[in-house]
Design an enzyme around this catalytic site. Structure first.
Site, PDB file in Angstrom:
ATOM      1  N   SER A  87     -74.132   9.739  69.347  1.00  0.00           N
ATOM      2  CA  SER A  87     -72.708   9.613  69.696  1.00  0.00           C
ATOM      3  C   SER A  87     -72.501   8.720  70.921  1.00  0.00           C
ATOM      4  O   SER A  87     -71.568   7.919  70.962  1.00  0.00           O
ATOM      5  CB  SER A  87     -72.116  10.993  69.984  1.00  0.00           C
ATOM      6  OG  SER A  87     -72.273  11.818  68.864  1.00  0.00           O
ATOM      7  N   THR A  97     -78.011   3.960  65.935  1.00  0.00           N
ATOM      8  CA  THR A  97     -78.472   5.245  66.480  1.00  0.00           C
ATOM      9  C   THR A  97     -79.942   5.207  66.912  1.00  0.00           C
ATOM     10  O   THR A  97     -80.773   4.572  66.257  1.00  0.00           O
ATOM     11  CB  THR A  97     -78.278   6.333  65.405  1.00  0.00           C
ATOM     12  OG1 THR A  97     -76.921   6.308  64.999  1.00  0.00           O
ATOM     13  CG2 THR A  97     -78.639   7.709  65.922  1.00  0.00           C
ATOM     14  N   ARG A 132     -61.389  30.463  32.719  1.00  0.00           N
ATOM     15  CA  ARG A 132     -62.124  31.710  32.885  1.00  0.00           C
ATOM     16  C   ARG A 132     -61.182  32.909  32.812  1.00  0.00           C
ATOM     17  O   ARG A 132     -60.189  32.964  33.533  1.00  0.00           O
ATOM     18  CB  ARG A 132     -62.803  31.702  34.251  1.00  0.00           C
ATOM     19  CG  ARG A 132     -63.723  32.850  34.491  1.00  0.00           C
ATOM     20  CD  ARG A 132     -64.939  32.710  33.651  1.00  0.00           C
ATOM     21  NE  ARG A 132     -65.994  33.634  34.009  1.00  0.00           N
ATOM     22  CZ  ARG A 132     -67.127  33.701  33.330  1.00  0.00           C
ATOM     23  NH1 ARG A 132     -67.342  32.924  32.282  1.00  0.00           N
ATOM     24  NH2 ARG A 132     -68.048  34.556  33.691  1.00  0.00           N
ATOM     25  N   GLY A 142     -80.083   3.736  57.566  1.00  0.00           N
ATOM     26  CA  GLY A 142     -79.973   3.636  56.106  1.00  0.00           C
ATOM     27  C   GLY A 142     -80.503   2.308  55.607  1.00  0.00           C
ATOM     28  O   GLY A 142     -80.280   1.263  56.228  1.00  0.00           O
ATOM     29  N   THR A 163     -70.488  13.927  60.261  1.00  0.00           N
ATOM     30  CA  THR A 163     -71.275  13.528  61.436  1.00  0.00           C
ATOM     31  C   THR A 163     -71.435  12.019  61.572  1.00  0.00           C
ATOM     32  O   THR A 163     -71.246  11.464  62.654  1.00  0.00           O
ATOM     33  CB  THR A 163     -72.675  14.190  61.356  1.00  0.00           C
ATOM     34  OG1 THR A 163     -72.488  15.604  61.308  1.00  0.00           O
ATOM     35  CG2 THR A 163     -73.537  13.822  62.540  1.00  0.00           C
ATOM     36  N   ASP A 182     -69.306  11.499  65.060  1.00  0.00           N
ATOM     37  CA  ASP A 182     -69.230  12.952  64.904  1.00  0.00           C
ATOM     38  C   ASP A 182     -67.761  13.402  64.999  1.00  0.00           C
ATOM     39  O   ASP A 182     -67.013  12.923  65.854  1.00  0.00           O
ATOM     40  CB  ASP A 182     -70.069  13.580  66.032  1.00  0.00           C
ATOM     41  CG  ASP A 182     -69.906  15.072  66.077  1.00  0.00           C
ATOM     42  OD1 ASP A 182     -70.635  15.756  65.356  1.00  0.00           O
ATOM     43  OD2 ASP A 182     -69.039  15.545  66.846  1.00  0.00           O
ATOM     44  N   GLU A 211     -70.867   7.898  61.180  1.00  0.00           N
ATOM     45  CA  GLU A 211     -69.701   7.051  61.516  1.00  0.00           C
ATOM     46  C   GLU A 211     -68.850   7.727  62.591  1.00  0.00           C
ATOM     47  O   GLU A 211     -67.639   7.554  62.634  1.00  0.00           O
ATOM     48  CB  GLU A 211     -68.842   6.791  60.271  1.00  0.00           C
ATOM     49  CG  GLU A 211     -69.556   6.083  59.157  1.00  0.00           C
ATOM     50  CD  GLU A 211     -69.487   4.573  59.254  1.00  0.00           C
ATOM     51  OE1 GLU A 211     -68.772   4.071  60.139  1.00  0.00           O
ATOM     52  OE2 GLU A 211     -70.171   3.926  58.467  1.00  0.00           O
TER      53      GLU A 211
END
Ligand SMILES: Cc1cc2nc3c(=O)[nH]c(=O)nc-3n(C[C@H](O)[C@H](O)[C@H](O)COP(=O)(O)OP(=O)(O)OC[C@H]3O[C@@H](n4cnc5c(N)ncnc54)[C@H](O)[C@@H]3O)c2cc1C
Length: 685
Positions: free
Chosen positions: A184, A178, A358, A217, A466, A470, A468
């Site tokens: 994209s 990217t 609950r 990353g 988003t 969108d 890998e």
């Protein structure tokens, strides 16, 4: 005439019948309600008594052992468990330490599994994501993206040189695709890799700020290498002696010194900073200023450059090479779809267990009832629980198909896996993202405590929609693929497994709906898998046929891009509808293959809820074309509520069968026992 004479049924009988009907919404076989309500009879034909063990056994798959090893390892190492409150810097260091410990101390080598046994790799990724989603993603960057690009886009020489370092984490790396201006649209990337025939090197360069690699990353702190996607430029090879742009290729670029960890000359990296989630992953932005790498660093499986600067490829066009390059990266999508189901299981387990525990309100002067006994709570959570089961089997199928693809390299399987991984990744991650919020709401105020996990699950998982690919972009690939198959059908070409129904039944699906079956409303009919699957496929077939006609019409005036855009929402609905058909088909198959009759029966109940809830949610479409008459629509609605009620009766067993250890659930309110005690202890009582 009094009421009794007008009506053969007495007033008392009417009242009794009404009470019995109301009881349908209150009776629970597995956890009887306190007080008189529990004595009211249920119309259920018979109570299901699922065995958590056999259900779990069937769900578990072949890799539970390795998942158990991972859980045991982290259980024994409190120093490796992520605390609720942690700074970004500490979280990043902890994530790296967790990954190192997994590989070097626990001896679990994800990279080897990725290469030799992909389905085990995905099981590891799911388990590791259960420890900390940041860790799951960091591991994905290291092994599936950085490692995967070397293995799948490179050749023998790259494997020999890099495999061990990637495997043992001596070579932490990044996947740098990217850019600031393009995510994209990968084909529009601007980073260049220009061949220098004099030095036999590629020169990697960022020509403008829009081409800065962004969101990468592992880049901000830990990475030593990056596989950089760049346009391969060959000087003097184009028309008229100009440079030739050979399209996007990947290059191994060292970014930090192996010994000192200092940035290498020409590499500039900045930290992308604090994110909405996944703060254990160090995302960075990279600029390259004429960085030189040897020619060998081109990952040359689909295209190579010789010593004298000549380009060769087994694939004839830039587009084919681009498709082959990106095609090798589908493993990341398979992993995200699979791990997203893992996240959904955690959220649903917490929400269901807490909703059983609950108690709020109840009949006058009677004990309070469990909030899961409210129809509204069942409506929120039971179809979600059913969908979790459906996605479990569908993503398991995807993983198996991916493994088959890696083994056989069969063209049909490749096509199937590409479209299915795009479709399931989008569909499942979008569903999970929405559901985590619903789970939070269904746990009221206590769902908002960070320790109860929904906040971190929601913010960490959100980006699954988003990265890998969108989701909106990926769904268009599914729609495009369906249209291609639709054309092939008429040309008599072959269709892959998952699409076979288009050939087999398209004509019957597209004939006028049968006015007689459109009125059938009996429970047996509505719970017949044939009716359910036909309904799903009918919807897909109609959407496909109508969008194909619309595209043809609009292309004449708007051109292909304009026509596609004019029909975009229609195309996205088509893709989702197809994925839902595949999910249902795989669920039905999983039930048929289940050896234990009792487990089969429980799964059938869950599957019926999944199918009818989906049909009901899209009832407008079915009504519009009279596929379902008004009486049938009403019956579907009624039965969906009733099935939700029935699933509620076995909800505890269904979530227990996910077999998630406390280490993964962690939320005090989601513990299998003593939830309140754990919660009060957590705040210091
Ligand atoms: C936490 C994080 C980690 C990441 N890690 C990495 C990494 O390690 N390596 C890496 O290379 N990248 C990474 N990325 C980048 C990520 O892969 C991209 O952000 C993603 O592919 C989406 O691209 P984009 O951001 O350009 O979105 P855009 O394409 O700009 O999308 C913006 C919006 O436009 C819509 N849209 C775009 N195109 C179309 C279309 N054709 N039709 C209809 N709608 C459209 C989208 O649906 C979206 O709503 C990461 C991103 C994040 C946030």
């Amino acid at each position: 005439m009094d009421d009794n004479r007008r009506n053969p049924i007495s007033g008392d009988e009417v009242a009794l019948r009404r009470i019995q009907r109301l009881a349908l919404h209150l009776y629970t076989p597995s956890a009887p309600l306190s007080g008189e309500l529990s004595l009211l009879p249920c119309r259920a034909k018979r109570n299901l008594s699922p065995s958590v063990e056999s259900l779990s056994e069937y769900m578990r798959g072949p890799h539970r052992e390795i998942q158990a090893r991972i859980f045991e390892f982290f259980q024994s190492r409190p120093d490796l468990q992520t605390p609720v409150e942690i700074s970004m810097a500490e979280h990043r260091q902890l994530c790296m330490k967790q990954m190192m410990a997994l590989v070097r101390e626990a001896g679990i080598r994800p990279f080897r599994y990725l290469v030799e046994n992909p389905s085990a790799y995905f099981a590891i990724a799911e388990a590791v994501g259960g420890i900390d989603i940041s860790l799951g993603i960091k591991m994905g960057v290291q092994f599936s993206l950085w490692g995967g690009s070397v293995i799948n886009l490179g050749t023998k020489k790259h494997k020999e040189k890099y495999f061990d370092g990637i495997d043992n984490l001596d070579y932490p790396g990044c996947f740098a695709m990217t850019e600031l201006h393009h995510g994209s649209n990968v084909q529009a990337l601007q980073t260049t890799a220009t061949f220098d025939p004099i030095t036999d090197e590629f020169v990697i360069n960022t020509p403008n700020d829009g081409a800065i690699k962004w969101w990468i990353g592992n880049a901000a702190v830990h990475g030593k290498f990056a596989s950089v996607f760049a346009r391969l430029i060959l000087p003097l090879q184009g028309k008229g002696g100009k440079s030739a742009d050979m399209g996007i290729h990947a290059f191994i670029v060292p970014i930090r010194d192996l010994e000192t960890h200092a940035l290498l000359p020409g590499v500039e990296i900045h930290d992308c900073g604090h994110k909405v989630g996944l703060n254990g992953v160090d995302n960075g932005a990279l600029r390259f200023s004429h960085v030189r790498v040897p020619r060998d660093n081109l990952l040359n499986r689909f295209g190579d450059v010789s010593r004298d600067g000549k380009y060769t490829s087994s694939l004839p066009t830039v587009n084919k090479r681009f498709a082959a390059t990106l095609g090798e990266l589908v493993g990341g999508r398979v992993g995200l779809a699979y791990s997203s189901v893992g996240v959904l299981k955690i959220a649903v387990t917490i929400a269901v267990r807490y909703s059983l525990l609950r108690q709020q309100f109840g009949p006058p002067r009677k004990p309070e009832v469990s909030v899961l006994d409210y129809q509204s709570q069942q409506h929120r959570l039971m179809p979600m629980l059913a969908s979790t089961y459906a996605f479990h089997f569908a993503t398991q199928y995807l993983v198996d198909k991916y493994s088959e693809m890696k083994k056989t390299n069969d063209d049909q399987v490749i096509g199937d896996v590409h479209a299915l991984s795009a479709g399931l990744k989008s569909y499942v991650t979008s569903y999970t993202a929405r559901s985590i919020s619903t789970c939070r709401e269904s746990c009221g105020g206590h769902g908002y405590a960070a320790v109860n996990r929904f906040g971190i699950l929601r913010s960490d998982h959100d980006i699954f929609q988003t990265f890998e690919g969108d989701n909106t972009v990926l769904l268009q690939q599914v729609a495009g693929d369906l249209l291609k198959r639709y054309q092939e059908k008429f040309k008599g070409g072959t269709l892959s497994m998952t699409w076979n129904y288009l050939r087999e039944s398209m004509s019957s699906y597209l004939s006028q709906p049968n006015p007689v079956t459109a009125r059938w409303e009996g429970e047996d009919h509505l719970r017949d898998p044939k009716f359910q699957l036909d309904a799903f496929r009918y919807r897909t077939s109609r959407l496909l046929q109508s969008v194909a006609a619309r595209l043809q019409k609009h292309t004449k005036t708007l051109g292909s891009f304009g026509a596609w855009n004019r029909c975009l929402n229609h195309l996205l609905t088509l893709a989702e509808s197809h994925i839902e058909s595949v999910v249902l088909a795989k669920f039905i198959e999983a039930i048929q293959n289940c050896p234990d009759a009792n487990t089969r029966e429980v799964l059938k109940l869950v599957c019926d809820l999944y199918a009818l809830d989906r049909i009901w949610k899209d009832i407008g479409t079915y009504r519009n074309v009279d596929y379902v008459a008004p009486n049938k629509a009403k019956a579907i609605h009624k039965l969906t509520d009733y099935l939700s009620f029935q699933v509620r009766g076995v909800a505890r067993e269904l979530v227990d069968a996910f077999d998630l250890p406390d280490l993964v659930i962690r939320a005090p309110i989601g513990m299998a026992s003593e939830a309140y005690e754990q919660y009060t202890q957590h705040v210091g009582f």
